[in-house]
Design an enzyme around this catalytic site. Structure first.
Site, short mmCIF file in Angstrom:
data_model
loop_
_atom_site.label_atom_id
_atom_site.label_comp_id
_atom_site.label_asym_id
_atom_site.label_seq_id
_atom_site.Cartn_x
_atom_site.Cartn_y
_atom_site.Cartn_z
N HIS A 121 0.64 -1.14 -0.23
CA HIS A 121 -0.07 -0.48 0.01
C HIS A 121 0.87 0.77 0.73
CE1 HIS A 121 -3.70 -2.28 1.66
NE2 HIS A 121 -3.59 -2.82 0.02
N CYS A 154 5.56 20.66 -4.17
CA CYS A 154 6.40 20.08 -5.25
C CYS A 154 7.49 20.82 -5.64
CB CYS A 154 5.13 19.33 -6.49
SG CYS A 154 6.44 18.73 -7.58
N SER A 195 -6.72 -7.63 9.16
CA SER A 195 -8.10 -8.71 9.06
C SER A 195 -8.69 -9.28 8.54
CB SER A 195 -9.05 -6.68 9.50
OG SER A 195 -9.02 -6.41 8.16
N PRO A 220 -4.97 -11.99 17.68
CA PRO A 220 -5.59 -12.68 18.85
C PRO A 220 -7.34 -12.65 17.98
CG PRO A 220 -4.33 -10.04 19.37
CD PRO A 220 -4.31 -10.48 17.52
P1 OAD Z 1 -7.04 -3.29 10.19
O1 OAD Z 1 -7.18 -2.37 11.40
O2 OAD Z 1 -7.90 -4.11 9.69
O3 OAD Z 1 -6.47 -5.10 11.48
C1 OAD Z 1 -6.26 -5.57 12.65
C2 OAD Z 1 -5.90 -6.50 12.35
O4 OAD Z 1 -4.95 -6.40 13.42
C3 OAD Z 1 -7.28 -7.14 13.80
O5 OAD Z 1 -7.50 -7.89 12.90
C4 OAD Z 1 -6.25 -7.34 14.79
O6 OAD Z 1 -7.14 -8.19 15.47
C5 OAD Z 1 -4.84 -7.68 14.79
N1 OAD Z 1 -3.78 -7.27 15.77
C6 OAD Z 1 -4.21 -6.62 17.03
N2 OAD Z 1 -3.49 -6.62 17.22
C7 OAD Z 1 -2.36 -7.37 17.38
C8 OAD Z 1 -1.30 -7.71 17.62
N3 OAD Z 1 -0.63 -7.28 18.23
N4 OAD Z 1 -0.66 -8.93 17.14
C9 OAD Z 1 -0.98 -9.28 16.01
N5 OAD Z 1 -2.52 -9.04 15.55
C10 OAD Z 1 -3.01 -7.95 16.21
O7 OAD Z 1 -5.29 -3.84 9.49
P2 OAD Z 1 -5.07 -4.02 7.87
O8 OAD Z 1 -5.20 -5.56 7.96
O9 OAD Z 1 -3.50 -3.95 8.25
O10 OAD Z 1 -5.68 0.37 3.54
O11 OAD Z 1 -5.87 -2.89 6.99
C11 OAD Z 1 -5.58 -3.54 5.81
C12 OAD Z 1 -6.08 -2.48 4.74
O12 OAD Z 1 -6.96 -1.16 5.82
C13 OAD Z 1 -4.49 -1.04 4.96
O13 OAD Z 1 -3.46 -1.20 4.81
C14 OAD Z 1 -5.58 0.41 4.60
C15 OAD Z 1 -6.60 -0.14 5.98
O14 OAD Z 1 -8.10 0.66 5.29
C16 OAD Z 1 -5.68 1.15 3.13
O15 OAD Z 1 -5.87 2.12 3.45
C17 OAD Z 1 -5.62 1.24 1.56
#
Ligand code: OAD
Length: 251
Positions: A121, A154, A195, A220
């Site tokens: 991203h 820019c 997630s 978790p």
């Molecule tokens: P999310 O905020 O959707 O999900 C974070 C995940 O991390 C959740 O499933 C939590 O359960 C998990 N989590 C929390 N604490 C944790 C820990 N200590 N160890 C392991 N896991 C833990 O974030 P992303 O999946 O990264 O995109 O989101 C995907 C994309 O959606 C991001 O890159 C961003 C967002 O909107 C854009 O902005 C295009």
């Protein structure tokens, strides 16, 4: 299988795999103090993705969007890589055939010393010319905190820049998508702290499984991927990864 057995299974899979690919999401940086997007404390609870993370939003109000990114840049600049980043960095140097794909834009994997990072991203530390002026490169590094102006300008045309991240509705850079798909062709695919809701990144786990990889999730909380991975470890990344690393160091 109890928790200890799951960790041993992961350690054994790491030992016996030639090609290891890790996909990370915001959860891997949670212990560093970088807010995740979803969940109880998630950014999308207090901010609207549509108003802040789309090209339409930027066109409507570039100052508002940049103020949000400037706030996040300041926050992230005060954060340090945690134990999960450090273990993944060590594995990237130790194992040949190791690739890390991250959805995170915070740069903490790189600051931990991880090699072969694919920034799915983009990066919050890069900017590009909003007008794509002919004299500017497609994007360039700018880690100034605070920013000299909002929006930052820019240096080539004097117009406004945009953050070097992928917004909702935008395509993944084709070369990044291609490298990621190739990396999904591996022996072990480990997804950590995501997630598994945002595509196409979330689809990589299924691509890997379809192509014969052993798939593991560390999170978790249960996600839409939990039911289909071969091994789900429902614990925080910063706790699990050092334990697995310790097992790998045992004879
Ligand atoms: P999310 O905020 O959707 O999900 C974070 C995940 O991390 C959740 O499933 C939590 O359960 C998990 N989590 C929390 N604490 C944790 C820990 N200590 N160890 C392991 N896991 C833990 O974030 P992303 O999946 O990264 O995109 O989101 C995907 C994309 O959606 C991001 O890159 C961003 C967002 O909107 C854009 O902005 C295009």
């Amino acid at each position: 299988m109890n928790s200890g057995e799951r960790l041993s299974e992961l350690a054994e899979r790491i030992r016996s795999s030639s090609r290891i690919t890790v996909l990370t999401g915001a959860g891997v940086s949670a212990a560093s103090g970088v807010p995740t997007f979803r969940g109880r404390e998630g950014l999308w609870n207090n901010f609207s993705a549509e108003q802040l993370a789309t090209a339409e939003a930027f066109r409507r109000d570039p100052k508002l969007v940049w103020e949000w990114y400037s706030w996040r840049r300041e926050l992230i600049s005060r954060c340090q890589p945690n134990a999960a980043h450090l273990v993944l960095a060590a594995w990237s140097r130790r194992f040949t055939g190791f690739t890390l794909i991250t959805q995170n834009v915070d740069g903490l994997h790189e600051r931990a010393g991880t090699q072969y990072v694919i920034r799915f991203h983009g990066s919050i530390w890069e900017v590009s010319c909003w007008n794509r002026c002919a004299s500017s490169p497609p994007r360039w590094w700018d880690d100034s905190v605070p920013l000299p102006s909002i929006p930052p300008l820019c240096p080539h045309c004097g117009g406004i820049t945009r953050p070097g991240v992928v917004w909702f509705g935008e395509n993944i850079d084709p070369s990044i998508a291609d490298r990621s798909l190739k990396a999904a062709r591996c022996d072990l695919f480990l997804t950590v702290g995501t997630s598994a809701l945002v595509y196409p990144a979330a689809g990589l786990t299924f691509d890997a499984k379809t192509q014969g990889a052993f798939t593991v999730e560390i999170n978790p909380e249960a996600t839409p991927a939990s039911g289909s991975v071969d091994l789900a470890i429902q614990e925080p990344a910063e706790a699990v990864l050092p334990k697995v690393d310790a097992l790998l160091r045992e004879k």
